[in-house]
Design a protein around this motif. Structure first.
Motif, PDB file in Angstrom:
ATOM      1  N   ILE A   1       5.988   6.210 -17.124  1.00 11.22           N
ATOM      2  CA  ILE A   1       7.416   5.991 -16.997  1.00 11.22           C
ATOM      3  C   ILE A   1       7.974   6.526 -15.683  1.00 11.22           C
ATOM      4  CG2 ILE A   1       9.646   6.531 -18.045  1.00 11.22           C
ATOM      5  CD1 ILE A   1       8.171   6.477 -20.752  1.00 11.22           C
ATOM      6  N   ILE A   2       7.632   7.745 -15.310  1.00 12.70           N
ATOM      7  CA  ILE A   2       8.160   8.330 -14.078  1.00 12.70           C
ATOM      8  C   ILE A   2       7.705   7.544 -12.843  1.00 12.70           C
ATOM      9  CG2 ILE A   2       8.139  10.374 -12.595  1.00 12.70           C
ATOM     10  CD1 ILE A   2       8.140  12.055 -15.164  1.00 12.70           C
ATOM     11  N   PRO A   3       6.398   7.283 -12.660  1.00 14.99           N
ATOM     12  CA  PRO A   3       5.999   6.539 -11.455  1.00 14.99           C
ATOM     13  C   PRO A   3       6.559   5.121 -11.408  1.00 14.99           C
ATOM     14  CG  PRO A   3       4.103   7.590 -12.434  1.00 14.99           C
ATOM     15  CD  PRO A   3       5.230   7.757 -13.381  1.00 14.99           C
ATOM     16  N   TYR A   4       6.551   4.413 -12.551  1.00 14.76           N
ATOM     17  CA  TYR A   4       7.039   3.035 -12.532  1.00 14.76           C
ATOM     18  C   TYR A   4       8.525   2.961 -12.276  1.00 14.76           C
ATOM     19  CZ  TYR A   4       2.502   1.531 -14.181  1.00 14.76           C
ATOM     20  OH  TYR A   4       1.158   1.288 -14.294  1.00 14.76           O
ATOM     21  N   SER A   5       9.287   3.900 -12.815  1.00 14.17           N
ATOM     22  CA  SER A   5      10.721   3.880 -12.541  1.00 14.17           C
ATOM     23  C   SER A   5      10.991   4.186 -11.071  1.00 14.17           C
ATOM     24  CB  SER A   5      11.456   4.847 -13.460  1.00 14.17           C
ATOM     25  OG  SER A   5      11.013   6.161 -13.237  1.00 14.17           O
ATOM     26  N   LEU A   6      10.242   5.114 -10.484  1.00 10.80           N
ATOM     27  CA  LEU A   6      10.416   5.397  -9.063  1.00 10.80           C
ATOM     28  C   LEU A   6       9.930   4.236  -8.199  1.00 10.80           C
ATOM     29  CD1 LEU A   6       9.388   9.147  -8.980  1.00 10.80           C
ATOM     30  CD2 LEU A   6      11.676   8.195  -8.739  1.00 10.80           C
ATOM     31  N   LEU A   7       8.889   3.542  -8.631  1.00 15.80           N
ATOM     32  CA  LEU A   7       8.430   2.374  -7.880  1.00 15.80           C
ATOM     33  C   LEU A   7       9.475   1.269  -7.911  1.00 15.80           C
ATOM     34  CD1 LEU A   7       4.675   2.084  -8.870  1.00 15.80           C
ATOM     35  CD2 LEU A   7       5.630   2.703  -6.674  1.00 15.80           C
TER      36      LEU A   7
ATOM     37  N   PHE B   1       0.837  -1.212   0.000  1.00 15.55           N
ATOM     38  CA  PHE B   1       0.000   0.000   0.000  1.00 15.55           C
ATOM     39  C   PHE B   1       0.866   1.254   0.000  1.00 15.55           C
ATOM     40  CE2 PHE B   1      -2.315   3.367   2.237  1.00 15.55           C
ATOM     41  CZ  PHE B   1      -3.384   3.505   1.379  1.00 15.55           C
ATOM     42  N   GLU B   2       1.904   1.253   0.797  1.00 10.74           N
ATOM     43  CA  GLU B   2       2.824   2.397   0.871  1.00 10.74           C
ATOM     44  C   GLU B   2       3.525   2.641  -0.466  1.00 10.74           C
ATOM     45  OE1 GLU B   2       7.028   3.216   3.053  1.00 10.74           O
ATOM     46  OE2 GLU B   2       5.447   2.295   4.256  1.00 10.74           O
ATOM     47  N   ILE B   3       3.958   1.580  -1.114  1.00 11.35           N
ATOM     48  CA  ILE B   3       4.653   1.692  -2.392  1.00 11.35           C
ATOM     49  C   ILE B   3       3.709   2.184  -3.490  1.00 11.35           C
ATOM     50  CG2 ILE B   3       5.798   0.348  -4.188  1.00 11.35           C
ATOM     51  CD1 ILE B   3       7.001  -1.360  -1.912  1.00 11.35           C
ATOM     52  N   LEU B   4       2.497   1.659  -3.542  1.00 16.08           N
ATOM     53  CA  LEU B   4       1.533   2.089  -4.553  1.00 16.08           C
ATOM     54  C   LEU B   4       1.069   3.529  -4.327  1.00 16.08           C
ATOM     55  CD1 LEU B   4      -0.614  -1.119  -5.032  1.00 16.08           C
ATOM     56  CD2 LEU B   4       1.139  -0.190  -6.548  1.00 16.08           C
ATOM     57  N   THR B   5       0.926   3.930  -3.075  1.00 13.77           N
ATOM     58  CA  THR B   5       0.565   5.307  -2.763  1.00 13.77           C
ATOM     59  C   THR B   5       1.672   6.260  -3.197  1.00 13.77           C
ATOM     60  OG1 THR B   5      -0.723   4.531  -0.877  1.00 13.77           O
ATOM     61  CG2 THR B   5      -0.165   6.858  -0.923  1.00 13.77           C
ATOM     62  N   PHE B   6       2.911   5.856  -2.975  1.00  8.29           N
ATOM     63  CA  PHE B   6       4.054   6.653  -3.417  1.00  8.29           C
ATOM     64  C   PHE B   6       4.027   6.820  -4.933  1.00  8.29           C
ATOM     65  CE2 PHE B   6       8.467   6.564  -5.010  1.00  8.29           C
ATOM     66  CZ  PHE B   6       8.900   7.781  -4.513  1.00  8.29           C
ATOM     67  N   GLY B   7       3.779   5.762  -5.663  1.00  3.88           N
ATOM     68  CA  GLY B   7       3.702   5.836  -7.121  1.00  3.88           C
ATOM     69  C   GLY B   7       2.570   6.724  -7.594  1.00  3.88           C
ATOM     70  N   PHE B   8       1.432   6.639  -6.939  1.00  4.73           N
ATOM     71  CA  PHE B   8       0.281   7.474  -7.290  1.00  4.73           C
ATOM     72  C   PHE B   8       0.611   8.954  -7.102  1.00  4.73           C
ATOM     73  CE2 PHE B   8      -3.532   9.719  -5.756  1.00  4.73           C
ATOM     74  CZ  PHE B   8      -4.283   9.677  -6.915  1.00  4.73           C
TER      75      PHE B   8
ATOM     76  N   SER C   1       3.635  18.375 -23.867  1.00  4.36           N
ATOM     77  CA  SER C   1       3.138  17.705 -22.678  1.00  4.36           C
ATOM     78  C   SER C   1       3.336  16.207 -22.866  1.00  4.36           C
ATOM     79  CB  SER C   1       1.667  18.034 -22.466  1.00  4.36           C
ATOM     80  OG  SER C   1       1.198  17.436 -21.292  1.00  4.36           O
ATOM     81  N   LEU C   2       4.026  15.618 -21.954  1.00  2.19           N
ATOM     82  CA  LEU C   2       4.335  14.189 -22.051  1.00  2.19           C
ATOM     83  C   LEU C   2       3.443  13.386 -21.104  1.00  2.19           C
ATOM     84  CD1 LEU C   2       8.210  14.440 -22.161  1.00  2.19           C
ATOM     85  CD2 LEU C   2       6.667  14.011 -24.052  1.00  2.19           C
ATOM     86  N   ILE C   3       2.192  13.263 -21.469  1.00  2.88           N
ATOM     87  CA  ILE C   3       1.222  12.564 -20.633  1.00  2.88           C
ATOM     88  C   ILE C   3       1.633  11.109 -20.370  1.00  2.88           C
ATOM     89  CG2 ILE C   3      -1.198  11.836 -20.452  1.00  2.88           C
ATOM     90  CD1 ILE C   3      -0.785  14.846 -20.116  1.00  2.88           C
ATOM     91  N   PRO C   4       2.059  10.335 -21.370  1.00  2.00           N
ATOM     92  CA  PRO C   4       2.473   8.955 -21.077  1.00  2.00           C
ATOM     93  C   PRO C   4       3.660   8.878 -20.121  1.00  2.00           C
ATOM     94  CG  PRO C   4       2.125   9.215 -23.427  1.00  2.00           C
ATOM     95  CD  PRO C   4       2.056  10.582 -22.822  1.00  2.00           C
ATOM     96  N   VAL C   5       4.557   9.831 -20.252  1.00  2.00           N
ATOM     97  CA  VAL C   5       5.713   9.848 -19.347  1.00  2.00           C
ATOM     98  C   VAL C   5       5.258  10.203 -17.937  1.00  2.00           C
ATOM     99  CG1 VAL C   5       7.890  11.010 -18.841  1.00  2.00           C
ATOM    100  CG2 VAL C   5       7.321  10.402 -21.183  1.00  2.00           C
ATOM    101  N   ASP C   6       4.327  11.161 -17.810  1.00  2.00           N
ATOM    102  CA  ASP C   6       3.853  11.589 -16.498  1.00  2.00           C
ATOM    103  C   ASP C   6       3.159  10.463 -15.742  1.00  2.00           C
ATOM    104  OD1 ASP C   6       4.777  14.112 -16.975  1.00  2.00           O
ATOM    105  OD2 ASP C   6       2.827  14.914 -17.583  1.00  2.00           O
ATOM    106  N   TYR C   7       2.372   9.673 -16.460  1.00  2.00           N
ATOM    107  CA  TYR C   7       1.561   8.671 -15.782  1.00  2.00           C
ATOM    108  C   TYR C   7       2.138   7.257 -15.816  1.00  2.00           C
ATOM    109  CZ  TYR C   7      -2.004  12.218 -15.371  1.00  2.00           C
ATOM    110  OH  TYR C   7      -2.679  13.359 -15.055  1.00  2.00           O
TER     111      TYR C   7
END
Length: 55
Positions: free
Chosen positions: A44-50, A7-14, A36-42
């Motif tokens: 690539i960035i969150p998944y790489s940080l996750l 839950f903590e990891i998914l919340t961080f990604g969100f 505007s890089l919508i695919p990158v925002d939603y």
């Protein structure tokens, strides 16, 4: 992956996805960039940080 922290990891990604979208929107509105890089925002960035936060 630690199952107790899922839950903590998914919340961080969100929150990182929302933060990236907000910063992209602010930069576009202030004409710092004109794209505007919508695919990158939603995706690539969150998944790489996750992936970084899992290990």
């Amino acid at each position: 992956m630690d199952k107790e922290r899922i839950f903590e990891i998914l919340t961080f990604g969100f929150f990182m996805a929302i933060l990236a979208a907000i910063l992209d929107n602010i930069g576009s509105n202030l004409v710092w960039w004109t794209y505007s890089l919508i695919p990158v925002d939603y995706c690539i960035i969150p998944y790489s940080l996750l992936l970084i936060s899992i290990f």
